[in-house]
Design a protein around this motif. Structure first.
Motif, PDB file in Angstrom:
ATOM      1  N   ALA A 120       0.831  -1.205   0.000  1.00  0.00           N
ATOM      2  CA  ALA A 120       0.000   0.000   0.000  1.00  0.00           C
ATOM      3  C   ALA A 120       0.865   1.255   0.000  1.00  0.00           C
ATOM      4  O   ALA A 120       0.545   2.252  -0.659  1.00  0.00           O
ATOM      5  N   ALA A 121       1.968   1.220   0.733  1.00  0.00           N
ATOM      6  CA  ALA A 121       2.851   2.390   0.812  1.00  0.00           C
ATOM      7  C   ALA A 121       3.512   2.677  -0.527  1.00  0.00           C
ATOM      8  O   ALA A 121       3.480   3.813  -1.012  1.00  0.00           O
ATOM      9  N   LEU A 122       4.113   1.673  -1.124  1.00  0.00           N
ATOM     10  CA  LEU A 122       4.812   1.881  -2.394  1.00  0.00           C
ATOM     11  C   LEU A 122       3.831   2.328  -3.479  1.00  0.00           C
ATOM     12  O   LEU A 122       4.150   3.192  -4.299  1.00  0.00           O
ATOM     13  N   ARG A 123       2.643   1.772  -3.462  1.00  0.00           N
ATOM     14  CA  ARG A 123       1.614   2.145  -4.434  1.00  0.00           C
ATOM     15  C   ARG A 123       1.212   3.615  -4.294  1.00  0.00           C
ATOM     16  O   ARG A 123       0.825   4.257  -5.251  1.00  0.00           O
ATOM     17  N   ARG A 124       1.320   4.152  -3.074  1.00  0.00           N
ATOM     18  CA  ARG A 124       0.894   5.520  -2.802  1.00  0.00           C
ATOM     19  C   ARG A 124       2.064   6.495  -2.674  1.00  0.00           C
ATOM     20  O   ARG A 124       1.896   7.623  -2.239  1.00  0.00           O
ATOM     21  N   GLY A 125       3.254   6.051  -3.038  1.00  0.00           N
ATOM     22  CA  GLY A 125       4.400   6.947  -3.063  1.00  0.00           C
ATOM     23  C   GLY A 125       5.086   7.184  -1.735  1.00  0.00           C
ATOM     24  O   GLY A 125       5.833   8.131  -1.578  1.00  0.00           O
ATOM     25  N   VAL A 126       4.854   6.321  -0.759  1.00  0.00           N
ATOM     26  CA  VAL A 126       5.596   6.381   0.500  1.00  0.00           C
ATOM     27  C   VAL A 126       6.744   5.391   0.345  1.00  0.00           C
ATOM     28  O   VAL A 126       6.556   4.183   0.402  1.00  0.00           O
ATOM     29  N   ILE A 127       7.925   5.931   0.120  1.00  0.00           N
ATOM     30  CA  ILE A 127       9.079   5.156  -0.351  1.00  0.00           C
ATOM     31  C   ILE A 127      10.209   5.205   0.680  1.00  0.00           C
ATOM     32  O   ILE A 127      10.549   6.278   1.190  1.00  0.00           O
ATOM     33  N   ASP A 128      10.802   4.059   0.954  1.00  0.00           N
ATOM     34  CA  ASP A 128      11.978   4.023   1.831  1.00  0.00           C
ATOM     35  C   ASP A 128      13.249   4.128   0.995  1.00  0.00           C
ATOM     36  O   ASP A 128      13.204   4.165  -0.230  1.00  0.00           O
ATOM     37  N   GLN A 129      14.373   4.171   1.670  1.00  0.00           N
ATOM     38  CA  GLN A 129      15.657   4.351   0.997  1.00  0.00           C
ATOM     39  C   GLN A 129      15.955   3.197   0.041  1.00  0.00           C
ATOM     40  O   GLN A 129      16.503   3.403  -1.043  1.00  0.00           O
ATOM     41  N   GLU A 130      15.570   2.000   0.402  1.00  0.00           N
ATOM     42  CA  GLU A 130      15.835   0.824  -0.439  1.00  0.00           C
ATOM     43  C   GLU A 130      15.110   0.910  -1.787  1.00  0.00           C
ATOM     44  O   GLU A 130      15.640   0.501  -2.811  1.00  0.00           O
ATOM     45  N   HIS A 131      13.904   1.440  -1.791  1.00  0.00           N
ATOM     46  CA  HIS A 131      13.101   1.511  -3.009  1.00  0.00           C
ATOM     47  C   HIS A 131      13.222   2.865  -3.722  1.00  0.00           C
ATOM     48  O   HIS A 131      12.593   3.084  -4.745  1.00  0.00           O
ATOM     49  N   ALA A 132      14.018   3.749  -3.184  1.00  0.00           N
ATOM     50  CA  ALA A 132      14.115   5.108  -3.714  1.00  0.00           C
ATOM     51  C   ALA A 132      14.801   5.147  -5.069  1.00  0.00           C
ATOM     52  O   ALA A 132      15.705   4.372  -5.346  1.00  0.00           O
ATOM     53  N   GLN A 133      14.328   6.068  -5.882  1.00  0.00           N
ATOM     54  CA  GLN A 133      14.985   6.346  -7.154  1.00  0.00           C
ATOM     55  C   GLN A 133      15.635   7.715  -7.025  1.00  0.00           C
ATOM     56  O   GLN A 133      15.034   8.643  -6.502  1.00  0.00           O
ATOM     57  N   ALA A 134      16.853   7.826  -7.471  1.00  0.00           N
ATOM     58  CA  ALA A 134      17.616   9.077  -7.409  1.00  0.00           C
ATOM     59  C   ALA A 134      17.768   9.573  -5.971  1.00  0.00           C
ATOM     60  O   ALA A 134      17.849  10.766  -5.726  1.00  0.00           O
ATOM     61  N   GLY A 135      17.787   8.641  -5.014  1.00  0.00           N
ATOM     62  CA  GLY A 135      18.026   9.009  -3.624  1.00  0.00           C
ATOM     63  C   GLY A 135      16.885   9.737  -2.934  1.00  0.00           C
ATOM     64  O   GLY A 135      17.058  10.254  -1.843  1.00  0.00           O
ATOM     65  N   GLN A 136      15.724   9.795  -3.541  1.00  0.00           N
ATOM     66  CA  GLN A 136      14.584  10.513  -2.980  1.00  0.00           C
ATOM     67  C   GLN A 136      13.660   9.543  -2.245  1.00  0.00           C
ATOM     68  O   GLN A 136      13.144   8.619  -2.849  1.00  0.00           O
TER      69      GLN A 136
END
Length: 125
Positions: free
Chosen positions: A81-97
């Motif tokens: 649910a988090a990844l689908r809604r743009g709540v992203i951790d460092q592991e899943h981050a693109q360009a360090g964001q």
């Protein structure tokens, strides 16, 4: 009694998350225990560390973090649910964001199922 809380409402815009936090505080004051708090669906916004309420508004994310630290309660966020809604951790981050608050934990529905089986009461907000 041992409780688990399931929250489905966003950090702001509905009363769900605030009511859950107030209920958690009341449970602890009454000397009950909270095994875990599981944020699902729109509630994953409670883990967005970039949320910035106005100065005269209650900062609910800070309150969840304070509750977790003081009472040693896990704040579990549904990873899908988090990844689908743009709540992203460092592991899943693109360009360090990334915007995932480090006090929260990514977990799956298995964690919720365990709470359903091991707690005497499960309350959904």
């Amino acid at each position: 009694m041992r409780y688990a809380l399931v929250i489905t409402g966003p950090v702001y815009g509905t009363q769900n998350a605030t009511s859950a936090w107030m209920f958690a505080k009341a449970l602890l004051k009454a000397e009950h225990s909270i095994a875990s708090i599981f944020f699902y669906q729109e509630a994953v916004s409670n883990a967005n560390r970039l949320t910035s309420p106005a100065n005269d508004e209650h900062n609910l994310i800070d309150e969840w973090v304070k509750l977790s630290r003081e009472e040693n309660i896990a704040l579990n966020i549904c990873v899908s649910a988090a990844l689908r809604r743009g709540v992203i951790d460092q592991e899943h981050a693109q360009a360090g964001q990334y915007n995932f608050h480090p006090q929260f934990n990514f977990s799956g529905l298995g964690e919720l199922a365990t709470s359903l089986l091991t707690c005497e009461r499960v309350i959904q907000f």
